[in-house]
Design an enzyme around this catalytic site. Sequence first.
Site, mmCIF file in Angstrom:
data_model
loop_
_atom_site.group_PDB
_atom_site.id
_atom_site.type_symbol
_atom_site.label_atom_id
_atom_site.label_comp_id
_atom_site.label_asym_id
_atom_site.label_seq_id
_atom_site.Cartn_x
_atom_site.Cartn_y
_atom_site.Cartn_z
ATOM 1 N N HIS A 155 0.842 -1.200 0.000
ATOM 2 C CA HIS A 155 0.000 0.000 0.000
ATOM 3 C C HIS A 155 0.880 1.255 0.000
ATOM 4 C CE1 HIS A 155 -3.320 -2.676 1.173
ATOM 5 N NE2 HIS A 155 -4.117 -1.718 0.737
ATOM 6 N N LYS A 159 -0.462 4.818 4.644
ATOM 7 C CA LYS A 159 -1.303 3.843 5.361
ATOM 8 C C LYS A 159 -0.757 3.619 6.769
ATOM 9 C CE LYS A 159 -3.675 -0.555 4.950
ATOM 10 N NZ LYS A 159 -4.933 0.055 5.396
HETATM 11 P P1 NAD Z 1 -7.355 9.400 5.658
HETATM 12 O O1 NAD Z 1 -6.448 9.584 6.817
HETATM 13 O O2 NAD Z 1 -7.051 10.090 4.368
HETATM 14 O O3 NAD Z 1 -8.856 9.821 6.073
HETATM 15 C C1 NAD Z 1 -9.446 9.582 7.315
HETATM 16 C C2 NAD Z 1 -10.311 10.793 7.650
HETATM 17 O O4 NAD Z 1 -11.106 10.492 8.816
HETATM 18 C C3 NAD Z 1 -9.469 12.048 7.981
HETATM 19 O O5 NAD Z 1 -9.921 13.140 7.195
HETATM 20 C C4 NAD Z 1 -9.740 12.269 9.467
HETATM 21 O O6 NAD Z 1 -9.722 13.627 9.852
HETATM 22 C C5 NAD Z 1 -11.149 11.671 9.592
HETATM 23 N N1 NAD Z 1 -11.506 11.351 10.976
HETATM 24 C C6 NAD Z 1 -10.769 10.705 11.915
HETATM 25 N N2 NAD Z 1 -11.426 10.687 13.096
HETATM 26 C C7 NAD Z 1 -12.598 11.343 12.907
HETATM 27 C C8 NAD Z 1 -13.702 11.658 13.742
HETATM 28 N N3 NAD Z 1 -13.730 11.309 15.032
HETATM 29 N N4 NAD Z 1 -14.739 12.351 13.204
HETATM 30 C C9 NAD Z 1 -14.736 12.699 11.891
HETATM 31 N N5 NAD Z 1 -13.712 12.433 11.053
HETATM 32 C C10 NAD Z 1 -12.651 11.754 11.547
HETATM 33 O O7 NAD Z 1 -7.440 7.814 5.444
HETATM 34 P P2 NAD Z 1 -8.001 6.997 4.170
HETATM 35 O O8 NAD Z 1 -6.876 6.598 3.288
HETATM 36 O O9 NAD Z 1 -9.172 7.714 3.571
HETATM 37 O O10 NAD Z 1 -8.487 5.650 4.890
HETATM 38 C C11 NAD Z 1 -9.449 5.688 5.919
HETATM 39 C C12 NAD Z 1 -9.732 4.254 6.396
HETATM 40 O O11 NAD Z 1 -10.367 3.504 5.349
HETATM 41 C C13 NAD Z 1 -8.463 3.470 6.792
HETATM 42 O O12 NAD Z 1 -8.784 2.640 7.899
HETATM 43 C C14 NAD Z 1 -8.211 2.610 5.550
HETATM 44 O O13 NAD Z 1 -7.474 1.453 5.819
HETATM 45 C C15 NAD Z 1 -9.625 2.293 5.142
HETATM 46 N N6 NAD Z 1 -9.815 1.862 3.750
HETATM 47 C C16 NAD Z 1 -10.693 0.826 3.555
HETATM 48 C C17 NAD Z 1 -10.997 0.407 2.271
HETATM 49 C C18 NAD Z 1 -12.046 -0.670 2.089
HETATM 50 O O14 NAD Z 1 -12.404 -1.004 0.933
HETATM 51 N N7 NAD Z 1 -12.595 -1.228 3.170
HETATM 52 C C19 NAD Z 1 -10.399 1.028 1.169
HETATM 53 C C20 NAD Z 1 -9.505 2.090 1.395
HETATM 54 C C21 NAD Z 1 -9.229 2.510 2.697
#
Ligand code: NAD
Length: 268
Positions: A155, A159
């Site tokens: 990744h 991440k």
């Molecule tokens: P990122 O850090 O870019 O985004 C996360 C966002 O959540 C940030 O903007 C942060 O400020 C916000 N956040 C955190 N705590 C919060 C709260 N209490 N209230 C409101 N907002 C809050 O991360 P990302 O790359 O977008 O990934 C996010 C998650 O999704 C990770 O756990 C990643 O592994 C997962 N993910 C899952 C899949 C899937 O298909 N299941 C695919 C991609 C990413």
Amino acid sequence: MGLVVVGAAGRMGRTLIRAIHEAPGAELCGAVEREGSAFVGQDAGELAGVGKLGVSISDDPLQAFASADGVLDFTAPAATVQFSGYAAQARIAHVIGTTGCSPEDDARIAAAARHAPIVKSGNMSLGVNLLAVLVEQAARALDAADFDIEVLEMHHRHKVDAPSGTALLLGQAAATGRGIDLADNAVRVRDGHTGPREEGAIGFATLRGGSVVGDHSIILAGPGERIVLSHHAEDRALFARGAVKAALWAHARKPGLYSMRDVLGLGA
Ligand code: NAD
């Protein structure tokens, strides 16, 4: 269906806003970020690059959930546990893509699922969920005495959790195929003098770097031959489209904890 995106300014949050904008039957009705985030007050559509939508990013999830039909949540484990409680109170569908949840987090999410439908998956793409079915079949067909199973993932550099939720999902599929418990058989790190490989172990190897959206390979290594089952995600829009599909599927469904396999009709 009115959907709230929590973590709206994140990599997935912005992608989700774009996916909702393009999906028939779905409409963005709220966008939530952390308290103190510099994005609070901005228009969600402008932030996601689809033009003004008239939905301001707020830091009040309770208020946003009150007028919504569902929540799309790709944030962080502590936030997701909190949101599952709020979505349960509002009796609305909660789609969880957040990875890295602990067993305690998962127990609290399962408790919330007694009051509202939750779809949780470490990967929302059709390809990976189909791959999981194939991995389960391969693991069932190939004996542990002859074939060792290793899960390799790569990744992007940002991440924060490892192994990825998808690697664990695929490891779980292999464990299910073998009829063993993943927690008892997973080898998540190897370093130094490890000794020989234990029969039946499911190994994980993690690579991080650049802008890789998500690469996964399951290697079944036997005597004189290797089978490699792989998936390469090229664009995170794939996950966002899957999440919107999951929300539309979960809308008005009975409370319960569902997986992407349920949504995609790929069986248990
Ligand atoms: P990122 O850090 O870019 O985004 C996360 C966002 O959540 C940030 O903007 C942060 O400020 C916000 N956040 C955190 N705590 C919060 C709260 N209490 N209230 C409101 N907002 C809050 O991360 P990302 O790359 O977008 O990934 C996010 C998650 O999704 C990770 O756990 C990643 O592994 C997962 N993910 C899952 C899949 C899937 O298909 N299941 C695919 C991609 C990413």
